[in-house]
Write a protein that holds these residues in place. Structure first.
Motif, PDB file in Angstrom:
ATOM      1  N   VAL A   6      45.351 -11.958  -5.123  1.00 45.28           N
ATOM      2  CA  VAL A   6      44.009 -12.501  -5.290  1.00 45.28           C
ATOM      3  C   VAL A   6      44.038 -13.946  -5.766  1.00 45.28           C
ATOM      4  O   VAL A   6      43.365 -14.800  -5.219  1.00 45.28           O
ATOM      5  CB  VAL A   6      43.188 -11.636  -6.272  1.00 45.28           C
ATOM      6  N   LEU A   7      44.821 -14.233  -6.797  1.00 44.85           N
ATOM      7  CA  LEU A   7      44.877 -15.578  -7.351  1.00 44.85           C
ATOM      8  C   LEU A   7      46.312 -16.080  -7.405  1.00 44.85           C
ATOM      9  O   LEU A   7      47.245 -15.307  -7.596  1.00 44.85           O
ATOM     10  CB  LEU A   7      44.293 -15.601  -8.774  1.00 44.85           C
ATOM     11  N   SER A   8      46.448 -17.368  -7.307  1.00 49.52           N
ATOM     12  CA  SER A   8      47.747 -18.013  -7.411  1.00 49.52           C
ATOM     13  C   SER A   8      48.396 -17.703  -8.751  1.00 49.52           C
ATOM     14  O   SER A   8      47.714 -17.520  -9.764  1.00 49.52           O
ATOM     15  CB  SER A   8      47.538 -19.523  -7.261  1.00 49.52           C
ATOM     16  N   LEU A  40      35.954 -10.032 -14.682  1.00 53.77           N
ATOM     17  CA  LEU A  40      36.665  -9.517 -13.520  1.00 53.77           C
ATOM     18  C   LEU A  40      38.131  -9.368 -13.900  1.00 53.77           C
ATOM     19  O   LEU A  40      38.653 -10.178 -14.676  1.00 53.77           O
ATOM     20  CB  LEU A  40      36.545 -10.469 -12.331  1.00 53.77           C
ATOM     21  N   SER A  41      38.773  -8.356 -13.356  1.00 52.36           N
ATOM     22  CA  SER A  41      40.195  -8.159 -13.600  1.00 52.36           C
ATOM     23  C   SER A  41      40.879  -7.901 -12.271  1.00 52.36           C
ATOM     24  O   SER A  41      40.234  -7.645 -11.255  1.00 52.36           O
ATOM     25  CB  SER A  41      40.414  -6.983 -14.557  1.00 52.36           C
ATOM     26  N   PHE A  42      42.204  -7.991 -12.304  1.00 48.76           N
ATOM     27  CA  PHE A  42      43.012  -7.652 -11.132  1.00 48.76           C
ATOM     28  C   PHE A  42      44.405  -7.288 -11.621  1.00 48.76           C
ATOM     29  O   PHE A  42      44.707  -7.436 -12.809  1.00 48.76           O
ATOM     30  CB  PHE A  42      43.034  -8.793 -10.104  1.00 48.76           C
ATOM     31  N   ARG A  43      45.226  -6.785 -10.713  1.00 52.10           N
ATOM     32  CA  ARG A  43      46.598  -6.422 -11.078  1.00 52.10           C
ATOM     33  C   ARG A  43      47.546  -7.561 -10.732  1.00 52.10           C
ATOM     34  O   ARG A  43      47.483  -8.119  -9.637  1.00 52.10           O
ATOM     35  CB  ARG A  43      47.041  -5.163 -10.332  1.00 52.10           C
ATOM     36  N   ARG A  44      48.415  -7.869 -11.686  1.00 53.63           N
ATOM     37  CA  ARG A  44      49.487  -8.838 -11.455  1.00 53.63           C
ATOM     38  C   ARG A  44      50.746  -8.216 -12.033  1.00 53.63           C
ATOM     39  O   ARG A  44      50.771  -7.866 -13.211  1.00 53.63           O
ATOM     40  CB  ARG A  44      49.174 -10.172 -12.130  1.00 53.63           C
ATOM     41  N   SER A  80      37.340  -9.615  -5.285  1.00 51.58           N
ATOM     42  CA  SER A  80      38.433 -10.497  -4.845  1.00 51.58           C
ATOM     43  C   SER A  80      37.888 -11.825  -4.341  1.00 51.58           C
ATOM     44  O   SER A  80      38.404 -12.892  -4.678  1.00 51.58           O
ATOM     45  CB  SER A  80      39.249  -9.839  -3.724  1.00 51.58           C
ATOM     46  N   ASP A  81      36.822 -11.764  -3.534  1.00 48.54           N
ATOM     47  CA  ASP A  81      36.200 -12.986  -3.019  1.00 48.54           C
ATOM     48  C   ASP A  81      35.622 -13.821  -4.155  1.00 48.54           C
ATOM     49  O   ASP A  81      35.716 -15.056  -4.145  1.00 48.54           O
ATOM     50  CB  ASP A  81      35.091 -12.659  -2.020  1.00 48.54           C
TER      51      ASP A  81
END
Length: 118
Positions: A6-8, A40-44, A80-81
């Motif tokens: 999703v993100l750099s 917002l969260s995401f997995r890294r 994600s967007d």
């Protein structure tokens, strides 16, 4: 929650437990903030993280972030967007939308989000 792409990698993130500590809230409350669209969260690397830029110097959620997320979600954008948009350079701001939110220009960011969403 979103995937690692999703993100750099240059975007600094914080584990949910650290976000909870900085907000002086339990981890379950941070997960609720994500569900409610205030964060917002995401997995890294297999860990749930939140972009560090979503918290201000006083360890509070950056003003205008939740409203911007709501406008874009209501406009049909995926989390994600939204994450990608918040961290993409915008010459008309200038800088990224999240940098403008951090600088107190939340009305300008929300106007752009509204224009994109509708």
């Amino acid at each position: 929650m979103n995937d690692v792409s999703v993100l750099s990698e240059v975007v600094a993130t914080l584990p949910v437990a650290e976000v909870a500590q900085r907000l002086n809230q339990p981890v379950s409350r941070v997960h609720q903030l994500v569900r409610d669209g205030q964060l917002l969260s995401f997995r890294r690397d297999g860990e749930v993280v939140v972009p560090a830029d979503f918290l201000d110097e006083d360890d509070a959620v950056v003003k205008g972030l939740s409203g911007t997320i709501t406008v874009l979600r209501d406009g049909g954008y995926s989390d994600s967007d939204i994450l990608r948009w918040l961290f993409t350079e915008d010459d008309s701001l200038p800088g990224t939308p999240v940098a403008s939110l951090r600088a107190g220009r939340h009305r300008e960011v929300k106007r752009r989000a509204q224009a994109m969403a509708f």
